[in-house]
Design a protein around this motif. Structure first.
Motif, short mmCIF file in Angstrom:
data_model
loop_
_atom_site.label_atom_id
_atom_site.label_comp_id
_atom_site.label_asym_id
_atom_site.label_seq_id
_atom_site.Cartn_x
_atom_site.Cartn_y
_atom_site.Cartn_z
N HIS A 1 -4.29 -15.60 -7.56
CA HIS A 1 -4.40 -17.00 -7.98
C HIS A 1 -5.85 -17.41 -8.19
CE1 HIS A 1 -4.28 -21.47 -7.10
NE2 HIS A 1 -3.41 -21.35 -8.07
N SER A 2 -6.74 -16.97 -7.31
CA SER A 2 -8.15 -17.35 -7.41
C SER A 2 -8.94 -16.45 -8.35
CB SER A 2 -8.81 -17.30 -6.03
OG SER A 2 -8.88 -15.97 -5.54
N ASP A 3 -8.37 -15.28 -8.68
CA ASP A 3 -9.08 -14.27 -9.47
C ASP A 3 -10.42 -13.95 -8.81
OD1 ASP A 3 -9.52 -12.46 -11.53
OD2 ASP A 3 -10.44 -13.96 -12.85
N ALA A 4 -10.37 -13.74 -7.49
CA ALA A 4 -11.58 -13.48 -6.73
C ALA A 4 -12.29 -12.22 -7.21
CB ALA A 4 -11.24 -13.36 -5.24
N ASP B 1 -3.67 -3.78 2.37
CA ASP B 1 -2.29 -3.96 1.95
C ASP B 1 -2.18 -5.03 0.87
OD1 ASP B 1 -1.50 -2.06 3.76
OD2 ASP B 1 -0.78 -3.49 5.27
N ALA B 2 -2.96 -6.11 1.03
CA ALA B 2 -2.91 -7.21 0.07
C ALA B 2 -3.38 -6.76 -1.31
CB ALA B 2 -3.78 -8.37 0.56
N LEU B 3 -4.41 -5.94 -1.35
CA LEU B 3 -4.92 -5.46 -2.64
C LEU B 3 -3.89 -4.56 -3.33
CD1 LEU B 3 -8.64 -4.74 -1.69
CD2 LEU B 3 -7.83 -6.41 -3.39
N VAL B 4 -3.18 -3.79 -2.55
CA VAL B 4 -2.11 -2.95 -3.12
C VAL B 4 -1.02 -3.84 -3.71
CG1 VAL B 4 -0.29 -1.29 -2.59
CG2 VAL B 4 -2.58 -0.98 -1.63
N GLN B 5 -0.59 -4.85 -2.94
CA GLN B 5 0.45 -5.75 -3.43
C GLN B 5 0.00 -6.53 -4.66
OE1 GLN B 5 2.44 -8.25 -0.53
NE2 GLN B 5 2.14 -6.76 1.11
N ALA B 6 -1.28 -6.93 -4.67
CA ALA B 6 -1.79 -7.71 -5.80
C ALA B 6 -2.09 -6.85 -7.02
CB ALA B 6 -3.06 -8.45 -5.37
N ARG B 7 -2.11 -5.54 -6.82
CA ARG B 7 -2.46 -4.59 -7.89
C ARG B 7 -3.83 -4.95 -8.47
NH1 ARG B 7 3.37 -3.95 -11.09
NH2 ARG B 7 4.55 -3.24 -9.26
N MET B 8 -4.76 -5.17 -7.56
CA MET B 8 -6.12 -5.54 -7.96
C MET B 8 -7.11 -4.60 -7.28
SD MET B 8 -5.92 -9.71 -7.64
CE MET B 8 -7.60 -9.99 -8.20
N GLN B 9 -8.25 -4.43 -7.92
CA GLN B 9 -9.37 -3.71 -7.32
C GLN B 9 -10.52 -4.70 -7.17
OE1 GLN B 9 -9.96 -0.31 -9.93
NE2 GLN B 9 -8.67 0.97 -8.63
N VAL B 10 -10.63 -5.26 -5.98
CA VAL B 10 -11.68 -6.24 -5.70
C VAL B 10 -12.60 -5.65 -4.64
CG1 VAL B 10 -12.17 -8.59 -4.91
CG2 VAL B 10 -10.05 -8.12 -6.16
#
Length: 515
Positions: A107-110, A125-134
């Motif tokens: 949502h924030s596109d952090a 775990d959150a990054l896996v669920q979000a399918r993001m590499q932050v």
């Protein structure tokens, strides 16, 4: 609505403003946590180093960074450093499950996460669920991720090279608790922080340079952010931070060891402190003032804790949308059982279902107007329109105002019960129950029976768990019947060991309504 306080200039960066206020206090203590301390001079240096480190990493104006951080001296450095660089910090609750963090990341596109080491597993775990590499930067060292010390190794921004932000520019976000759906990201400006210190922190809370402030409410919480950052730094006071959860024992240890003069808590914590066998003698404390928010402080609890602490507890109402407290009791004018009177600079109205003002003594929906209101919710247009109505903000709370201007909480709009065709405030029933000496905590909800009628149900935590439930059930019902109209007393009373609460101490009544 008018305020006598001077508005900030059009070009305004709140972090630069705070640092500038404290240039003459370089050797004075700003923050102390469980392991480290920062003087105002060190806070200034690290804030400028952190800002420079973010810019060196390529972060740009108004991009978001997620702060998933315990309350240590690194937290104010990260928050202020981001503001100074024109980058938007998003402090979030440190007790959430991975799916909540995944939602907030998307949502924030952090573009960056600053995290305490203990929170790394859930964030992975959150990054896996979000399918993001932050990218993640941690506050510890010797780990697989870069340390915050690497950001602080950057040469600091010079004194006058902060981001040239507008007072109304997006500065930071705070997510609502999300108890009725996904959390909402309230977008706040640089000026909003200024207004809360000018309208509440200085004139109502009355913080002084010689104060040591201790807030049980964490910095990720709007209430805690004001208590432990905005307000004390605006007057050059010192702040005590605590990373662990605010249990009575943890609070007592710090009240006695560090001798804070101002304590900011929530009602459920005051209840637990009073009930604790470890409650220290008043002679061991140096408190001159306490504050309470998060939900209404029961009259009985306010009176008992005030008598113990020998100082006022200023119960007040604020919100994530308004950033901090806009309705409060005031020193020397405290009426326990009420939330006090409007803070100067804010206008309040109580309205009925048709949007018309209600009469004195009648329950109405609370609307607020004031300069610290958020711009709206990020990417949630319909909810923004429902809450931010022109200059007014609909709080979702119901209140009653008396002839002297004091406001008494009647419950959340979605918690009100209609019994026998008449509205019942769960708070009124809870207040009646709390007057009984056997009751430690309680919560009242409505449940639909087999005939489709609403029944008032009370959940009660006893001071002495060994009491017989059946006997105390009859005693409590008889007691409440002497204090409330017949249709208001609870038809069922359930004795429970504890009540479900949020990380900030609010009772989760919606969980009690679940089948």
């Amino acid at each position: 609505m008018e305020t006598r306080h001077q508005a900030p200039p059009e070009r305004f960066n709140f972090a630069q403003y705070l640092l500038g206020l404290n240039t003459g206090r370089a050797s004075k203590l700003a923050y102390r946590d469980d392991h480290n301390a920062l003087t105002y001079g060190e806070l200034d240096l690290r804030t400028r180093q952190f800002a420079a480190g973010l810019l060196k990493r390529g972060l740009q104006c108004e991009q978001r960074i997620l702060l998933v951080m315990q309350d240590t001296v690194d937290m104010p450095v990260a928050f202020l450093g981001a503001l100074l660089a024109g980058i938007v910090p998003v402090p979030v609750n440190t007790l959430l499950p991975a799916d909540n963090y995944a939602y907030m990341l998307r949502h924030s596109d952090a573009k960056l996460i600053i995290a305490s080491p203990s929170l790394l597993p859930v964030l992975k775990d959150a990054l896996v669920q979000a399918r993001m590499q932050v990218p993640i930067v941690v506050t510890g060292s010797g780990m697989e991720y870069p340390s915050i010390s690497q950001l602080l190794d950057t040469p600091p921004l010079p004194e006058n090279s902060h981001a040239d932000t507008h007072a109304d520019q997006f500065a930071f976000w705070l997510y609502s608790s999300g108890s009725t759906g996904q959390p909402k990201g309230a977008v706040h400006s640089h000026a909003n922080l200024y207004w809360t210190s000018e309208l509440y922190g200085k004139p109502v809370l009355g913080l002084r340079e010689d104060d040591l402030v201790f807030s049980a409410a964490k910095l990720f919480f709007a209430y805690g952010l004001g208590n432990a950052l905005t307000f004390p730094l605006s007057v050059g006071a010192s702040v005590l931070l605590m990373a662990e959860r605010p249990t009575p024992a943890a609070i007592f240890e710090r009240l006695v060891k560090h001798q804070p003069t101002v304590f900011c808590g929530v009602p459920t914590l005051y209840v637990a402190m009073l009930a604790s066998p470890e409650l220290p003698p008043r002679s061991a404390l140096t408190l001159r003032l306490c504050a309470s928010a998060g939900e209404a402080l029961p009259k009985d609890v306010g009176e008992k804790f005030s008598a113990y602490a020998q100082c006022d507890i200023l119960d007040g109402l604020g919100s994530t949308e308004m950033l901090h407290i806009f309705l409060s009791n005031h020193v020397g004018k405290v009426r326990y059982g009420t939330t006090g009177t409007p803070v100067e600079g804010y206008a309040l109205e109580l309205r009925n279902e048709r949007g018309q003002p209600v009469s004195i003594g009648d329950v109405g929906d609370l609307y607020i107007q004031g300069p610290s209101a958020a711009h709206g919710y990020w990417n949630q247009r319909e909810k923004s329109i429902a809450t931010f109505q022109g200059p007014w903000v609909k709080s979702g709370d119901k209140y009653v105002r008396d002839a002297e201007g004091y406001y008494t909480y009647a419950g959340r709009s979605d918690d009100m019960l209609k019994v026998s065709g008449q509205y019942v405030s769960p708070i009124e029933v809870e207040s009646a129950l709390m007057g009984h000496e056997s009751v430690l905590e309680c919560a009242v909800v409505g449940k639909t029976d087999e005939k489709g009628l609403i029944k008032t149900i009370a959940y009660v935590v006893l001071r002495d768990p060994s009491q017989q439930a059946q006997a105390i059930d009859a005693e409590l019902k008889a007691y409440v019947k002497t204090r409330l109209a017949p249709h208001k007393y609870p038809r069922e009373i359930h004795i429970v060991s504890d009540l479900p609460k949020t990380a900030t101490g609010k009772i989760q009544r919606f969980k009690l309504r679940e089948p």
